[in-house]
Motif scaffolding. Structure first.
Motif, PDB file in Angstrom:
ATOM      1  N   SER A 112       1.671  -5.109  -8.942  1.00  0.00           N
ATOM      2  CA  SER A 112       0.373  -5.775  -8.817  1.00  0.00           C
ATOM      3  C   SER A 112       0.087  -6.155  -7.378  1.00  0.00           C
ATOM      4  N   TYR A 113       1.095  -6.602  -6.674  1.00  0.00           N
ATOM      5  CA  TYR A 113       0.966  -6.999  -5.270  1.00  0.00           C
ATOM      6  C   TYR A 113       0.462  -5.832  -4.422  1.00  0.00           C
ATOM      7  N   GLN A 114       1.000  -4.642  -4.686  1.00  0.00           N
ATOM      8  CA  GLN A 114       0.613  -3.457  -3.926  1.00  0.00           C
ATOM      9  C   GLN A 114      -0.869  -3.138  -4.073  1.00  0.00           C
ATOM     10  N   LYS A 115      -1.483  -3.546  -5.176  1.00  0.00           N
ATOM     11  CA  LYS A 115      -2.865  -3.193  -5.469  1.00  0.00           C
ATOM     12  C   LYS A 115      -3.858  -4.325  -5.222  1.00  0.00           C
ATOM     13  N   ALA A 116      -3.368  -5.546  -5.060  1.00  0.00           N
ATOM     14  CA  ALA A 116      -4.242  -6.714  -4.944  1.00  0.00           C
ATOM     15  C   ALA A 116      -4.719  -6.925  -3.510  1.00  0.00           C
ATOM     16  N   ASP A 117      -5.932  -7.466  -3.368  1.00  0.00           N
ATOM     17  CA  ASP A 117      -6.438  -7.819  -2.043  1.00  0.00           C
ATOM     18  C   ASP A 117      -5.453  -8.762  -1.371  1.00  0.00           C
ATOM     19  N   TYR A 118      -5.017  -8.399  -0.192  1.00  0.00           N
ATOM     20  CA  TYR A 118      -4.071  -9.191   0.601  1.00  0.00           C
ATOM     21  C   TYR A 118      -2.765  -9.469  -0.154  1.00  0.00           C
ATOM     22  N   GLY A 119      -2.499  -8.722  -1.205  1.00  0.00           N
ATOM     23  CA  GLY A 119      -1.305  -8.971  -2.008  1.00  0.00           C
ATOM     24  C   GLY A 119      -1.413 -10.221  -2.855  1.00  0.00           C
ATOM     25  N   LEU A 120      -2.607 -10.791  -2.940  1.00  0.00           N
ATOM     26  CA  LEU A 120      -2.806 -12.039  -3.673  1.00  0.00           C
ATOM     27  C   LEU A 120      -2.969 -11.747  -5.161  1.00  0.00           C
ATOM     28  N   VAL A 121      -1.842 -11.732  -5.863  1.00  0.00           N
ATOM     29  CA  VAL A 121      -1.828 -11.472  -7.295  1.00  0.00           C
ATOM     30  C   VAL A 121      -2.336 -12.735  -7.993  1.00  0.00           C
ATOM     31  N   PRO A 122      -3.405 -12.621  -8.794  1.00  0.00           N
ATOM     32  CA  PRO A 122      -3.937 -13.794  -9.476  1.00  0.00           C
ATOM     33  C   PRO A 122      -2.878 -14.490 -10.340  1.00  0.00           C
TER      34      PRO A 122
END
Length: 151
Positions: free
Chosen positions: A111-121
């Motif tokens: 999820s981190y790889q795909k999230a904006d700035y690595g910011l996983v909700p």
């Protein structure tokens, strides 16, 4: 706050397309190898966590690097793991058990790889990572004037 930015809790990996501001460079997973069991027995739990994380993430993804570190200074919350990237948030998790923590970390890294700035909700993080959260540090290259997390 990122706790409200996801639709609902999930204990499984969330499959999404990469976002426009997904972190570049490798995701670095740093595992404290000097962590000892919290029960005072002196049993080293860090090396087992490192072995499990390396086995789970393997060498199949060149965009993920798992590395041992001597100490993350969270000795009261072993085993401790940090997830970061050159232009993404840094997450520090403690109180991880080898089996459940490793499975949660694998999903978190994806999820981190795909999230904006690595910011996983918050709600996309496994319960063990929500409870084990020690710190979330913003990326050095990103610092908005109002201090809010990216949308």
């Amino acid at each position: 706050m990122d706790r409200d930015s996801a639709p609902g809790p999930s204990e499984m990996c969330v499959e999404e397309l990469p976002r426009s501001d997904a972190p570049g460079g490798p995701v670095v997973v740093s595992v404290c190898i000097s962590c000892k069991a919290a029960d005072g027995s002196g049993v080293m739990v860090g090396p087992d966590m490192l072995g499990a994380v390396k086995a789970a993430l393997g060498d199949s993804d060149a965009a993920v690097m798992v590395r041992p570190v001597q100490c993350l200074s969270v000795c009261k919350r072993p085993a401790t793991v940090a997830v970061t990237s050159p232009d993404g948030y840094t997450f520090l998790f403690g109180d991880l058990q080898t089996e459940s923590g490793t499975a949660a970390l694998v999903c978190f890294v994806r999820s981190y790889q795909k999230a904006d700035y690595g910011l996983v909700p918050w709600r996309e993080r496994a319960e063990v990572l929500r409870k084990g959260m020690v710190a979330r540090v913003p990326p050095m290259r990103w610092s908005p004037d109002d201090g809010r997390a990216p949308k």
